[in-house]
Write an enzyme that holds these catalytic residues in place. Structure first.
Site, PDB file in Angstrom:
ATOM      1  N   ARG A   1     -21.354  -0.980  25.575  1.00 47.04           N
ATOM      2  CA  ARG A   1     -22.671  -1.191  26.171  1.00 47.04           C
ATOM      3  C   ARG A   1     -23.566   0.033  26.033  1.00 47.04           C
ATOM      4  O   ARG A   1     -24.790  -0.096  25.905  1.00 47.04           O
ATOM      5  CB  ARG A   1     -22.494  -1.598  27.639  1.00 47.04           C
ATOM      6  CG  ARG A   1     -21.942  -3.024  27.798  1.00 47.04           C
ATOM      7  CD  ARG A   1     -21.266  -3.224  29.148  1.00 47.04           C
ATOM      8  NE  ARG A   1     -20.875  -4.614  29.385  1.00 47.04           N
ATOM      9  CZ  ARG A   1     -19.774  -5.181  28.907  1.00 47.04           C
ATOM     10  NH1 ARG A   1     -18.956  -4.488  28.124  1.00 47.04           N
ATOM     11  NH2 ARG A   1     -19.483  -6.442  29.190  1.00 47.04           N
TER      12      ARG A   1
ATOM     13  N   ASP B   1      -7.620  -8.390  31.436  1.00 49.64           N
ATOM     14  CA  ASP B   1      -7.097  -7.659  30.284  1.00 49.64           C
ATOM     15  C   ASP B   1      -5.787  -6.949  30.588  1.00 49.64           C
ATOM     16  O   ASP B   1      -5.064  -6.562  29.664  1.00 49.64           O
ATOM     17  CB  ASP B   1      -8.127  -6.643  29.788  1.00 49.64           C
ATOM     18  CG  ASP B   1      -9.268  -7.280  29.029  1.00 49.64           C
ATOM     19  OD1 ASP B   1      -9.106  -8.421  28.554  1.00 49.64           O
ATOM     20  OD2 ASP B   1     -10.332  -6.647  28.907  1.00 49.64           O
TER      21      ASP B   1
END
Length: 435
Positions: free
Chosen positions: A27, A314
């Site tokens: 990001r 994750d």
């Protein structure tokens, strides 16, 4: 193609700093490129996935300089990207492809996104559908890659209820919303990582977050600022589990991101009885950090609370390893999203646990794991080209009596390029062998 050859060890100790957070690194490149001014990043994760993002923006005319984990981005503003000369190949990175599609949907030029064999199997309809509702024109291969995005489309803000708990879909729509006319609002099914929202605020963009509803209005500019990327809790999780299951262990992980939308792994391990404590908690650049100390402890099986699943999505593969070493049964449900990651992580982990001698039952949306003993010799695990599978079974070696071989581990470089180095530094015995 490389493999891990892992010899059993029973004692871990030391202090580690794992690499920068992958989500934040992605990001920072994207928003830094779209900002006005120069963005300086420290702690950037130099993995294959994040470098795919970096190269994509270089290919769209953004000047980016990087030296190790230090990156300087000369932003071009929201409307300064240029048409790439070739399709943008994002390798194995689902984050890159999905978030960048939101940005490209609003550009004046046509573009094409593609990836490797694994990424080409992953579902893209989840971003195509909301972008199309906003006015984008996107062609796909039956909802999969490649994506061909038509330029010159005027986007309109939408109010969109997420159909899956996915930070990638949320972020894709929010990034498209930067360019859209009017208000774009996302309503989440369950909390997901909020790095996009936090970073937009850091770049000076007004964004309203009210529980599970996130809204912004298009048309405002982003202004560059300095970003310090904390250590990735997804990478730290391997060593949290390692220290928990090793017969003797005492390790400390420094500067780890403890963003509230990412600490599911900590909460789950604590419920399992892990000896885990946080210290030196602080905030840097809108993100929370802490040092985490973990000592060995007998874990217990639990039913993993469904509200923690999206906060640990994750990290669940290595939690499977923790569960296999726990006393009793661990039950996971509401984790169907694991089936559409780099591999079908439910089935692949179940197959590997069976090879280790651990009883398990695969569910449609999860798994039941009965804690036991890894007693079988001659263990060879197939990673299915999935970095988290490779590293999870390397951690399992701490409770094995025999050598484990894990095939096809090149993909570890996508998220944790110095995994072997750090693991061996605290006492593990992993050899990387070219096969």
């Amino acid at each position: 193609m490389s493999k891990f050859v892992v010899k059993p060890t029973n004692s871990l100790s030391g202090c580690l700093k794992v690499p920068g957070d992958k989500s934040i690194s992605h990001r920072s490149i994207m928003l830094g490129s779209l900002a006005n001014g120069v963005t300086k990043i420290s702690g950037f994760l130099e993995g294959e996935d994040t470098l795919s993002t970096l190269k994509a923006f270089q290919d769209m005319g953004v000047k980016i300089e990087y030296n190790g984990d230090n990156v300087t981005i000369y932003g071009v503003g929201l409307n300064g990207l240029k048409k790439p000369l070739t399709p943008l190949d994002l390798g194995n990175s689902g984050t890159s492809i999905r978030l960048i599609s939101g940005i490209l949907a609003a550009q004046k030029f046509d573009s094409e996104l593609c990836g490797d064999e694994s990424l080409s199997k992953r579902p893209m309809g989840r971003v195509i559908n909301p972008l199309t509702k906003m006015g984008a024109m996107i062609e796909s291969n039956n909802g999969k890659l490649p994506l061909k995005i038509k330029g010159g489309q005027a986007l309109n803000g939408i109010h969109y209820d997420l159909l899956v708990a996915s930070a990638q879909v949320k972020s894709c729509v929010l990034l498209a919303g930067l360019y859209a006319k009017g208000e774009t609002c996302i309503k989440e099914l369950a909390p997901t990582r909020d790095h996009t929202e936090r970073m937009l605020k850091g770049f000076g963009y007004k964004i309203d977050v009210n529980k599970n509803k996130i809204c912004l209005i298009g048309g405002t500019q982003l202004n560059a600022f300095a970003i310090q990327v904390p250590s990735d809790i997804s990478s730290a999780a391997f060593f949290m589990v390692a220290a928990s299951i090793a017969p003797k262990a005492d390790i400390t992980l420094t500067g780890v991101n403890i963003n509230p939308t990412r600490i599911g792994v900590i909460d789950i391990l604590k419920l399992m009885g892990a000896n885990l404590s946080l210290s030196n908690e602080r905030e840097i650049g809108g993100e929370l950090l802490a040092d985490i100390r973990i000592q060995s402890e007998q874990l217990k099986g639990i039913r993993i609370p469904e509200e923690l699943v999206s906060l640990a999505i994750d990290e669940l593969p290595v939690i499977f390893i923790a569960a296999s070493c726990a006393k009793g049964e661990t039950i996971l449900t509401d984790a169907k999203e694991l089936r559409v990651k780099e591999s079908d992580r439910i089935q692949v982990m179940a197959d590997g646990l069976s090879i280790l001698g651990i009883k398990n039952e695969v569910l449609e949306d999860g798994i039941k794991i009965q804690g036991g003993v890894f007693s079988k010799p001659g263990i060879v695990i197939e990673s299915h080209h999935d970095h988290r599978i490779s590293m999870s079974f390397a951690i399992a070696s701490l409770r094995c009596q025999y050598i484990i071989e894990i095939e096809d581990v090149d993909n570890v470089k996508t998220s944790f390029p110095n995994f072997v180095e750090l693991a061996n530094q605290i006492g593990m015995n992993i050899n990387l062998v070219n096969s």
